[in-house]
Design an enzyme around this catalytic site. Structure first.
Site, PDB file in Angstrom:
ATOM      1  N   ARG A 266       0.832  20.725  29.605  1.00 36.99           N
ATOM      2  CA  ARG A 266       1.231  21.841  28.736  1.00 36.99           C
ATOM      3  C   ARG A 266       0.370  21.749  27.482  1.00 36.99           C
ATOM      4  O   ARG A 266       0.595  20.896  26.628  1.00 36.99           O
ATOM      5  CB  ARG A 266       2.721  21.659  28.400  1.00 36.99           C
ATOM      6  CG  ARG A 266       3.425  22.852  27.801  1.00 36.99           C
ATOM      7  CD  ARG A 266       4.747  22.408  27.192  1.00 36.99           C
ATOM      8  NE  ARG A 266       4.516  21.672  25.975  1.00 36.99           N
ATOM      9  CZ  ARG A 266       5.340  20.733  25.475  1.00 36.99           C
ATOM     10  NH1 ARG A 266       6.442  20.396  26.112  1.00 36.99           N
ATOM     11  NH2 ARG A 266       5.037  20.114  24.365  1.00 36.99           N
ATOM     12  N   HIS A 270       5.949  23.148  23.273  1.00 31.19           N
ATOM     13  CA  HIS A 270       6.960  23.636  24.233  1.00 31.19           C
ATOM     14  C   HIS A 270       7.154  25.137  24.102  1.00 31.19           C
ATOM     15  O   HIS A 270       7.115  25.886  25.079  1.00 31.19           O
ATOM     16  CB  HIS A 270       8.280  22.900  23.997  1.00 31.19           C
ATOM     17  CG  HIS A 270       9.424  23.414  24.818  1.00 31.19           C
ATOM     18  ND1 HIS A 270       9.481  23.236  26.178  1.00 31.19           N
ATOM     19  CD2 HIS A 270      10.534  24.109  24.472  1.00 31.19           C
ATOM     20  CE1 HIS A 270      10.598  23.803  26.641  1.00 31.19           C
ATOM     21  NE2 HIS A 270      11.244  24.342  25.630  1.00 31.19           N
ATOM     22  N   TYR A 279       5.281  14.242  18.689  1.00 32.69           N
ATOM     23  CA  TYR A 279       5.439  13.355  19.842  1.00 32.69           C
ATOM     24  C   TYR A 279       4.187  13.158  20.690  1.00 32.69           C
ATOM     25  O   TYR A 279       4.245  12.493  21.715  1.00 32.69           O
ATOM     26  CB  TYR A 279       6.604  13.826  20.731  1.00 32.69           C
ATOM     27  CG  TYR A 279       6.515  15.288  21.157  1.00 32.69           C
ATOM     28  CD1 TYR A 279       5.733  15.664  22.236  1.00 32.69           C
ATOM     29  CD2 TYR A 279       7.204  16.283  20.468  1.00 32.69           C
ATOM     30  CE1 TYR A 279       5.650  16.990  22.631  1.00 32.69           C
ATOM     31  CE2 TYR A 279       7.126  17.614  20.850  1.00 32.69           C
ATOM     32  CZ  TYR A 279       6.353  17.957  21.932  1.00 32.69           C
ATOM     33  OH  TYR A 279       6.259  19.275  22.307  1.00 32.69           O
TER      34      TYR A 279
END
Ligand SMILES: Cc1ncc(C[n+]2csc(CCOP(=O)(O)OP(=O)(O)O)c2C)c(N)n1
Ligand SMILES: Cc1ncc(C[n+]2csc(CCOP(=O)(O)OP(=O)(O)O)c2C)c(N)n1
Ligand SMILES: [Mg+2]
Ligand SMILES: [Mg+2]
Lengths: 370, 329, 370, 329
Positions: A266, A270, A279
């Protein structure tokens, strides 16, 4: 002997995924030979390329519309487009597709109008398209819940003697939900013609795969259901077409369900609301950018002389048109119609709903002075 | 020339399934142990033998999977009737029920409808251990998009289950398991009752008892006892909780001016709260006293030896009736 | 590289169960050599035998009490006693046991009083024993729901630095529930010291294993979590002690969870309320009777001269005593105390409960004329 | 010399978690994305950094697993505080919540207690898509054995979360997500409020508005508007739904003789039904008019563009107040 399974032969060979994901075109655009899977036809790859460039454009246009405030939120599949294009491309018109919120590209490849697809994220209604028009279920938000539905559609098709195959999509994180387990088990026991296709993009929001599962791979989850598991390079459209195409063919022939795991990434956060810097490192993203599915296929097709400048230009034009239509379609703000709130809860609204609708109508009447 | 048979509620439900399956090839029945065993209460007895494995079959043991698969089959032209083995064992399917079963029609603006029935043997009074006796109707009744039905008699069980299977919307069909063995005459060709029609089971003039499912016979028993003491109690049976029949219930309550709502479920934030609230909203000035509730206590369902204290009984109903401020009228 | 798992080595060898279940003593009572597992000591086997005969007696006494109406219902583990005895016997006092409704024999082996255990099935209360007294969770009725609890107990123990291992029991049918999946996955990701022990007795009420799963075996379900799966003859107490003992030792050493599947058989109906003739043949039952776990171990121990007539007689006496205590304990009918209904819902009853308790007390007062 | 800080509700919750973790080493926080990310609403921000991975950690994506693991950790001496990412994503855990979390103490006669908190960002008003805006309090409030809490302000959020973590019983802690960013002075050392104490947020003499969680600011807004029109509305904030503070609520309603209950949740068989029912039962003869409800409609939560029609707003509340039969008094 019925009632004694201890001697059941563990036919493992057919269930366990191979050590390496299937790859047919490498990141530099070179074909790599494979024992089991052949490179799809040039035509199929050109079609995939067209869908890929369109999908990329749809992803990026949608993200731009979010920045402009015309869409509330968008979970981009930038970087994962090959998975979604292939998932849609291997299906016939009679097959069904069960997508998630991230699978806009699959829906567009299946032929849906992006403007209809984005109705959900624009906030106008929960599902903007007719699921029967293209045999595409509403995009599922509650993770993994769509998978048992996919099994039900497939099982019903089998009972009716229809050759339908169902392609059920989910993410790596969703494999941890109980519904994933129950769906795979039901599909296996009923030999339902479902291809479970996991886009392992390495993260569930902020949670990396290593915290999601300790399995050798997600494809290995098939073993526990008697469902063959296959791993595929999720940025290689050719491999995806070959693997998913074979899985669909096998399911259609009565071979039962399969579990396909695509290794992909990805590239964006998100959703726009997420802050991926909390992260993961840019380095990691950079490494994956080098495996981009669009440039990879482009390199291959160009190298083989299959992608002509004319064809590329035509594809770009089409992407432009679709992006323009998205911009136009998503800037129209339909007058919200409160009657819609009550019209679809039941076939016939309950007396309670009729009364509530009257109340709202009355409020509005007073506001507008009717 | 009606076709009348004397049946238990269990048999009536079985007949309803058989007749529906015979009438419509898209009706399929599945769940845990519903095939060769015929279900732990034998409600699906004989269906696999009569209609074949494709029409009535056992599934793996997973309730979310069962309900989720039913959603998919309904999307693809079938009318699934699934069984949850006991009330508390429907909870694993809660997300499927609330987030999909109840919402699919609305989500798709009526394009995808889910004509499916979730049968749940429910309620207590059979000496069952924990998790086998929950009255879970309030969870479902609070969830828009579901029909919630609870028959109180064999005849209604037959008619309402036929209606549920015919419905183009999902129905949570709550079968009062303690009434499975109660027997009565059932007119099988009486036609299918419409949802949302409560019925006055007993006429009365002093106060109205409002009940549904397993509490209806208890209310009738209380009314019979009250009659001996010279008090005339009317009994209303809701039959369907959603949709709710405001007209019948309110007309009844207005005619007596006093009411008691009876339900096995814990009272807090429940269907019985709703009945009190909505009837009071509508009938306030006809009420001589506040509507009383006789419900299950606000405790986890108790063990068999103690369930009698929890369940509404005729005595507790009569106490509540006594409390309806008679002296003042 | 973090964020790329495609090269993750599938360390399958350690995860996949062997083709045949581990057996150390064959149905005729002969020792069979095994590559990995050694026969437990004579002392351990004698202890197991004592627990086995006691468990058989408890099962049969409880079934008799049901026929006499002194117990409402009993799910007998007749035929599965070796599994339950071994599951309890391999634990230390600090370990935890998470049983189901069918695991009375495991509880009795752990040292619980059968009369306390049967409080549930007598209908007096939901759980009749103190779970902390023997570190035994309440017997779980909702299938598989106890498995995540077991993981939580184990994870908390690890965080506290305690050497606890948790033995979590469930049936073949329960493996289909979402909670089974979630528990195994959590245990694997957190490397929680849990042994998941599936007593595959071939049926979930009426549903045979073949309709429950299409996997090569239930032990193969471990693969998808990265949890080693092991199959064991569930009617061979020696093999069970060896396999479960090794799994417990491994978990205690920080090796993480394991999944053990025992192949056994439910000789009785699901409960007394069930009619097994509707779904299985007597022949099938007969074949399994020949593999009876009690007679098998007895034959071995007798053959080796380990089980002396004195020892056998002492065991039988002890079983007699326990059975007599069960008959006595379960014919006492305690006066039901309605205060109990309200005393344990919260630490401090809510005002609502206080009022409801007063109401009931008032009713009772009137009844008894207080 | 109180320690007062100006905090948003989100920050107050974060502080409550930090302070509780610092005060008690057995408090652990886990769920989806609560670790390095700090939760999608950042309520757990910084906890992993401050207390380490053992005390605040991410789990695999499975809500039943999260709640089930919390049950086990609570059994083994910990005080777990788990986060469900959004209201509708708590439904997969429903069986764990209803069949275990709520029942473990009772099942074991107080031997096994479950001091755990299930935090659920809940309710609408933030333009969220389907499944992100449910008001699920009625499901939990109907389930005996749970405490159900819904703060309406930053200060209460801090105090009630501390109280919830201190509680030896499980608490479903509903965080009105639309209030996460509302800011106010919070006295961090004010002491932990007891559960079951409602509070009068605004004095008034003409009618009582009863609200909780996200509806309290709306009720206060309505009261402010009403004041301009010369009507004096009292506002009661429940703070805890279970236990329910009958005394405060009934005293308030008796003082005005009229009441409106406000809640975002669909009204049918809900907490608002319960409030109407129980207050009417207790205050019947003090009421000049039936208690009215202003609640979410009985429909699935609508899409963002339509949520304004669904949610109780000040105007709708004032309409309901107007309907309280003033002419007759
Ligand atoms: C049942 C449920 N729990 C939580 C969420 C919130 N949520 C939305 S997306 C997401 C992560 C999903 O990760 P993955 O399955 O890997 O899919 P991806 O977003 O990476 O495509 C989470 C936790 C949800 N939608 N449904
Ligand atoms: C969640 C849930 N669903 C259904 C049931 C009803 N039920 C009780 S036992 C049982 C069969 C369990 O089979 P298995 O797991 O193989 O255990 P066994 O009874 O054979 O020991 C069923 C369906 C239940 N207890 N819990
Ligand atoms: Mg992902
Ligand atoms: Mg079994």
């Amino acid at each position: 002997m019925l009632g004694d399974d201890s001697a059941m032969p563990p036919d493992l060979g057919s269930l366990v995924p191979a050590d390496a994901p299937v790859m047919l075109i490498d990141p530099r655009g070179e074909a790599v030979p494979h024992d089991t899977y052949a490179l799809p036809s040039g035509e199929a790859l050109l079609a995939a390329y067209g869908a890929l460039t369109l999908s990329r454009r749809v992803n990026d246009q949608a993200s731009a519309l979010v920045r402009q405030g015309r869409l509330a939120v968008y979970p981009s599949s930038h970087g994962q487009e090959a998975c979604q294009v292939a998932a849609a491309q291997v299906l016939t018109a009679d097959d069904w597709l069960f997508p998630t919120y991230r699978d806009t590209a699959a829906l567009v490849t299946r032929g849906l109008d992006p403007v209809e697809v984005l109705v959900l994220l624009k906030g106008d209604w929960h599902c903007g398209y007719d699921p029967y028009a293209h045999k595409v279920a509403p995009q599922a938000t509650p993770l993994a819940t769509q998978l048992p539905h996919a099994v039900g559609v497939a099982h019903a098709a089998r009972l009716k003697g229809e050759p339908t195959v169902v392609m059920a999509l989910c993410g790596d994180g969703a494999t941890s939900e109980g519904d994933f387990h129950e769906a795979l088990n039901f599909a296996a026991v009923f030999r339902a013609p479902v291809v479970f296709f996991v886009q392992n993009n390495q993260y569930a929001i902020s949670v990396p795969l290593a915290r999601q599962s300790a399995a050798p791979s997600l494809a290995h989850k098939g073993v526990g259901y008697g469902v063959p598991g296959i791993r595929v390079d999720g940025n290689d459209a050719a491999a995806l077409l070959a693997v998913l195409g074979a899985a669909v063919a096998r399911a259609r022939d009565g071979g039962g369900p399969q579990l396909v795991e695509a290794h992909t990434y990805r590239i964006q956060a998100h959703t726009n609301a997420d802050d991926a810097s909390r992260y993961r490192d840019d380095d990691e993203v950079g490494a994956w950018l080098e495996r981009d599915p669009v440039t990879r296929l482009e390199a291959y097709l160009t190298g083989r002389g299959l992608l002509t400048p004319e064809r590329a230009a035509a594809g770009a034009r089409r992407a432009d048109e679709v992006a323009a239509a998205m911009r136009a379609g998503l800037s129209r703000d339909a007058e919200p119609d409160p009657d819609q709130l009550f019209a679809h809860v039941y076939a016939t609204p309950t007396p309670q709903l009729v009364a509530q609708a009257a109340l709202i109508a009355d409020e509005l009447g007073r506001e507008t002075g009717d | 020339m009606t076709d009348v048979e004397k049946l238990t509620m269990g048999q009536a439900l079985n007949r309803a399934l058989r007749d529906a399956m015979a009438a419509d090839g898209s009706v399929v029945v599945f769940g845990e142990d519903v095939g060769p065993l015929g279900g732990v209460f034998r409600i699906t007895d004989g269906l696999t033998a009569e209609f074949g494995e494709a029409r009535c079959f056992d599934t793996p043991l997973a309730e979310a999977g069962i309900v989720g698969m039913a959603v998919g089959m309904a999307m693809n032209g079938m009318r699934p009737v699934v069984e949850m083995q006991f009330d508390a064992f429907a909870y694993p399917a809660f997300e499927q029920v609330v987030s999909h079963v109840a919402k699919m029609r609305n989500r798709t603006r009526g394009r995808v409808t889910l004509p499916m029935v979730i049968r749940i043997p429910y309620g207590g009074g059979i000496g069952g251990v924990e998790h086998h006796c929950d009255s879970s109707e309030s969870y479902y009744a609070h969830t828009p998009g579901l029909h919630v039905v609870a028959p109180s008699s064999a005849a209604d069980a037959y008619g309402l289950l036929r209606a549920a299977i015919d419905s183009s919307d999902p129905v949570v069909f709550l079968e009062p398991k303690k009434l499975y063995w109660s027997r009565e005459e059932v007119a099988l060709d009486a036609g299918v009752p419409g949802f949302g029609t409560a019925v006055v089971r007993r006429e009365g003039t002093d106060a109205t008892l409002i009940a549904y499912g397993p509490s209806v016979p208890v209310a009738l028993e209380a009314a019979a006892l009250a009659a001996q003491e010279g008090r005339s109690l009317q009994v209303v049976d809701l039959r369907t909780i959603v949709p709710f029949d405001d007209d019948t219930v309110c007309e009844a309550v207005r005619s007596t001016g006093r009411a008691v709502v009876i339900s096995e479920a814990s009272g807090f934030a429940s269907v019985s709260s709703e009945i009190v609230a909505r009837v009071t909203e509508r009938c306030f000035h006809s009420l001589a006293a506040p509507i009383r509730r006789v419900t299950g206590l606000d405790i986890p369902y108790p063990p068999p030896k103690l369930e009698a204290f929890h369940l509404p009984g005729a005595d507790r109903i009569l106490d509540a009736v006594d409390d309806l401020q008679w002296e003042e009228s």
